[in-house]
Design an enzyme around this catalytic site. Structure first.
Site, PDB file in Angstrom:
ATOM      1  N   GLU A 461      -5.230  -7.581  61.697  1.00 27.59           N
ATOM      2  CA  GLU A 461      -3.793  -7.867  61.640  1.00 27.59           C
ATOM      3  C   GLU A 461      -3.521  -9.285  62.141  1.00 27.59           C
ATOM      4  O   GLU A 461      -3.822  -9.625  63.281  1.00 27.59           O
ATOM      5  CB  GLU A 461      -3.039  -6.853  62.516  1.00 27.59           C
ATOM      6  CG  GLU A 461      -1.552  -7.121  62.605  1.00 27.59           C
ATOM      7  CD  GLU A 461      -0.857  -6.223  63.636  1.00 27.59           C
ATOM      8  OE1 GLU A 461      -1.533  -5.329  64.199  1.00 27.59           O
ATOM      9  OE2 GLU A 461       0.336  -6.420  63.874  1.00 27.59           O
ATOM     10  N   ASP A 534      -3.090  -4.377  66.222  1.00 27.03           N
ATOM     11  CA  ASP A 534      -2.608  -4.376  67.605  1.00 27.03           C
ATOM     12  C   ASP A 534      -2.177  -2.970  68.022  1.00 27.03           C
ATOM     13  O   ASP A 534      -1.790  -2.161  67.195  1.00 27.03           O
ATOM     14  CB  ASP A 534      -1.396  -5.309  67.735  1.00 27.03           C
ATOM     15  CG  ASP A 534      -1.805  -6.773  67.589  1.00 27.03           C
ATOM     16  OD1 ASP A 534      -3.003  -7.068  67.835  1.00 27.03           O
ATOM     17  OD2 ASP A 534      -0.946  -7.592  67.214  1.00 27.03           O
ATOM     18  N   ASP A 536       0.418  -1.814  69.100  1.00 25.15           N
ATOM     19  CA  ASP A 536       1.878  -1.779  69.259  1.00 25.15           C
ATOM     20  C   ASP A 536       2.517  -1.178  68.007  1.00 25.15           C
ATOM     21  O   ASP A 536       1.809  -0.691  67.119  1.00 25.15           O
ATOM     22  CB  ASP A 536       2.416  -3.184  69.568  1.00 25.15           C
ATOM     23  CG  ASP A 536       2.126  -4.168  68.428  1.00 25.15           C
ATOM     24  OD1 ASP A 536       1.630  -3.727  67.358  1.00 25.15           O
ATOM     25  OD2 ASP A 536       2.382  -5.369  68.604  1.00 25.15           O
ATOM     26  N   ASP A 538       4.085  -2.491  65.388  1.00 25.60           N
ATOM     27  CA  ASP A 538       3.708  -3.059  64.091  1.00 25.60           C
ATOM     28  C   ASP A 538       2.284  -2.674  63.704  1.00 25.60           C
ATOM     29  O   ASP A 538       2.001  -2.335  62.555  1.00 25.60           O
ATOM     30  CB  ASP A 538       3.806  -4.589  64.129  1.00 25.60           C
ATOM     31  CG  ASP A 538       5.203  -5.061  63.746  1.00 25.60           C
ATOM     32  OD1 ASP A 538       6.032  -4.196  63.368  1.00 25.60           O
ATOM     33  OD2 ASP A 538       5.448  -6.279  63.834  1.00 25.60           O
TER      34      ASP A 538
END
Ligand code: TTJ
Length: 685
Positions: A461, A534, A536, A538
């Site tokens: 990513e 990641d 998180d 996203d």
């Protein structure tokens, strides 16, 4: 034979025929078989004209044993009186004056002509002999022309009157008409053998085009049982006389081109039993058409201008097609067969399985194209379209045609469905084809090794993490593919839309094994495909999207266990003096590591891959000996798809809510626990 005297006018006439003799190709196209038949059509056209004008209803064509041919009509007869200007009979003018027809005449007020229409004198000029007999007003008139070698001029003279037109007898007044008999010149034509099939085909066509006209063809060269027209078997009447009577066939169609359409559709399944037929006129153009849909898929339009076939099409066909499309779309809308939101149907849809005959008559025709069989008059288009719309409206207004028109619309809608599906399939194929190595330029950092079993692809990513991963990797067997932006949400997208997405195409291209039905595991470039995102919101979203994509479009890849989730650590637990450094991948592990490092520990929380150094990324995430890799099962992928479907599809509110709830990375792992991710083959804790 008496030598004739000619005045000045006659000399120019003969010079006219000389020109034909000199360059026959200019007048009849060729001196081959086509040209030979052309001189017959010139004569036939004259008889057809007489019939078209309503003065004749019978034409007889006869081929003789000696190879000559005759045409006879029951019309008014060629004028026999003396032409005041040239002082010769009308018959002589017709056969010796180069008739300015077709391309030579701008004032071509007759509908006849066009491709033919160079006139009967051309036939005369290219014949060994030509005989005319006219029955008119109770008298029979005769005249003969011939070609001969003029010794004084040392050349062949052709089409020369043997004698002026002569009254040779009396006949009943009711017996009127013209008979023309000629022998094609074998020094002009490469072959002088008329083809029964060619003559028969054209005469049948003319009979269709001229409703009610009876055309009889007799071939004295053969007997009735010696020829069976491949198209005409059923009209053959082989009686006991078959062996002695010459072959003869009569074409006569009361339905005209409607019968033509029905004839063309014989033996095919038909959408409605009778062809739709209309005849009208607009702006001086006569328009006649007949249509009938079959259960087949091909369109066949037979168009004619002034009785001449126009297989190359032209403006009249454009008008015809336009009219069909416009009227039928209007009809479908007016009758609520097409809903307001529906797109118009295409011409192709309406013409699937359509058999049509279009016959127009107009002045000053201009033929164009390779074989001069294409109508080049743009002014023909709009009147034809207008007539077709008008005609179809009139036909549709008849209650007995209601079902026919409804069936036509239904068939077109079926065609449209197939068209749209085919289009999608084609787009998909095109998109697949365009996925090539170019897609990867500047994106993929490919490994140097050529063994797929050993090779790993990291889908990372973001560009910055991608850069770090490129520094960290072992280039022999690790490839890095950074994903810019978020890959398209594959949920509820057709394959072609999915394939249009840059990021998705890049992935397909890198894996090298195709997509969808064409996916081939044998061609796979990497046996480990590792998603590195990641920890998180996203990252979680991207992971779900990628899993959904693999689940939907590369399921064998998931089934075979080639897909993994790379797990970067969430925390680093370390001592300031560097004497300890531990990584924790979740909260539980964090507690363990804190205990392990002991007093004076420090904690770093990683917010994303980008925060790591190449060294840290290698140690924690990429090194096969130390990384925390999770193999994705088909159930995981299905769960990811479910996640996307129920929470990230159309329901925007639901998606926002879900993402808010999962903004906390701990919850992401909770989700991952829930979908039972398995650890990679036992090489870590
Ligand atoms: C011309 O105007 C007066 C009435 O007759 C018109 C005429 O020429 N009619 C006509 C010609 N009927 N048939 C022909 C004709 C038939 C054959 C077979 C061949 C030729 C050259 C003309």
């Amino acid at each position: 034979m008496e030598q004739q005297h000619y005045d000045a006018g006659d000399i120019t006439i003969l010079e006219g025929l000389d020109a034909v003799r000199l360059r026959p190709g200019m007048y009849i196209g060729s001196t081959g078989t086509r040209g030979l038949h052309h001189i017959l059509w010139e004569i036939v056209d004259n008889a057809i004209d007489e019939a078209a004008n309503g003065y004749a209803d019978k034409i007889d064509v006869r081929i003789y044993k000696d190879g000559s041919v005759s045409v006879e009509d029951n019309g008014r007869g060629i004028p026999t009186d003396i032409h005041p200007k040239t002082k010769v009979s009308g018959v002589q003018v017709v056969f010796t004056q180069l008739h300015a027809g077709g391309k030579f005449d701008e004032h071509n007020y007759s509908f006849s002509g066009g491709l033919h229409g160079v006139g009967a004198s051309v036939t005369n000029a290219l014949s060994k002999w030509l005989k005319v007999r006219v029955n008119k007003d109770g008298s029979t008139w005769e005249m003969e022309f011939h070609s001969y070698f003029d010794e004084q001029k040392n050349k062949v003279e052709s089409g020369v009157p043997v004698a002026p037109l002569q009254k040779t007898g009396r006949c009943p007044k009711s017996q009127h008409g013209t008979f023309v008999h000629f022998m094609p010149d074998d020094t002009v034509f490469s072959s002088v053998e008329f083809q029964l099939s060619t003559v028969s085909h054209r005469l049948r066509e003319l009979a269709f085009l001229n409703k009610g006209l009876s055309i009889t063809l007799t071939d004295e060269r053969i007997t009735a049982n010696e020829y069976v027209d491949e198209d005409e078997e059923y009209t053959q009447q082989l009686d006991l006389m078959g062996a002695t009577q010459p072959y003869s066939v009569t074409f006569c169609y009361q339905g005209g081109i409607a019968d033509f359409a029905a004839y063309l559709n014989e033996g095919k399944s038909r959408l409605y039993s009778q062809p739709l037929y209309y005849k009208g006129e607009k702006d001086g153009i006569l328009v006649e058409f007949a249509i009938q849909h079959t259960g087949e898929f091909t369109e066949s339009l037979f168009s004619f201008v002034n009785n001449i076939p126009t297989p190359e099409g032209g403006y009249h066909e454009m008008g015809f097609r336009g009219g069909i499309t416009r009227m039928l779309n209007d009809y479908a809308r007016d009758n609520k067969l097409l809903k307001e939101k529906d797109a118009n149907l295409l011409g192709d849809d309406f013409r699937e399985g359509l058999t049509a005959v279009l016959s127009i008559k107009m002045k000053n025709v201009q033929f164009e194209g390779q074989t001069k069989t294409k109508l080049g008059n743009p002014e023909a288009r709009s009147p034809v379209e207008g007539c077709v719309v008008e005609g179809l409206r009139a036909l549709a207004a008849n209650p007995k045609n209601k079902k026919t028109f409804e069936d036509i619309i239904k068939k077109a809608q079926g065609a449209a469905r197939v068209r749209i599906a085919a289009r999608q399939a084609k787009d998909t194929a095109r998109a697949k084809n365009s996925i090539d190595s170019l897609t990867l330029v500047g994106k993929l950092a490919a490994c140097s090794g050529r063994k797929p079993e050993l090779n790993e692809l990291f889908i990372v990513e973001g560009d910055s993490a991608g850069g770090t991963a490129k520094q960290a990797r072992v280039r022999q067997y690790q490839s890095i593919l950074p994903l810019r932006g978020k890959p398209l949400n594959v949920e509820k997208k057709r394959l072609d839309q999915v394939l249009a997405n840059e990021e998705i195409r890049t992935i397909i291209s890198a894996l090298g094994a195709g997509v969808g039905n064409d996916f081939n595991l044998d061609k796979l470039n990497y046996h480990k495909v590792i998603i590195l995102s990641d920890a998180d919101q996203d990252g979680f979203h991207i992971r779900c999207i990628l899993l959904t994509f693999f689940y939907r479009y590369m399921r064998p890849l998931v089934n075979a266990g080639h897909v993994y989730i790379g797990m970067p650590p969430l925390y680093k637990v370390y001592k300031a003096n560097g004497s300890a450094e531990e990584y924790a991948y979740d909260d539980k592990e964090l507690q363990q590591k804190i205990e392990k490092v002991g007093r004076g520990y420090l904690i770093q929380r990683y917010k994303g891959l980008g925060e790591m150094s190449a060294d840290q990324l290698w140690t924690t995430t990429m090194d096969p000996m130390r990384r925390n890799l999770t193999q994705v099962t088909i159930e995981d992928a299905a769960a990811a798809e479910d996640m996307i479907t129920t929470l990230m599809g159309d329901r925007v509110e639901g998606r926002k809510e879900f993402l808010n709830r999962n903004a906390n990375f701990n919850k992401v792992d909770t989700f991952m626990d829930k979908v039972k991710l398995k650890k990679e083959g036992g090489n870590e804790d």
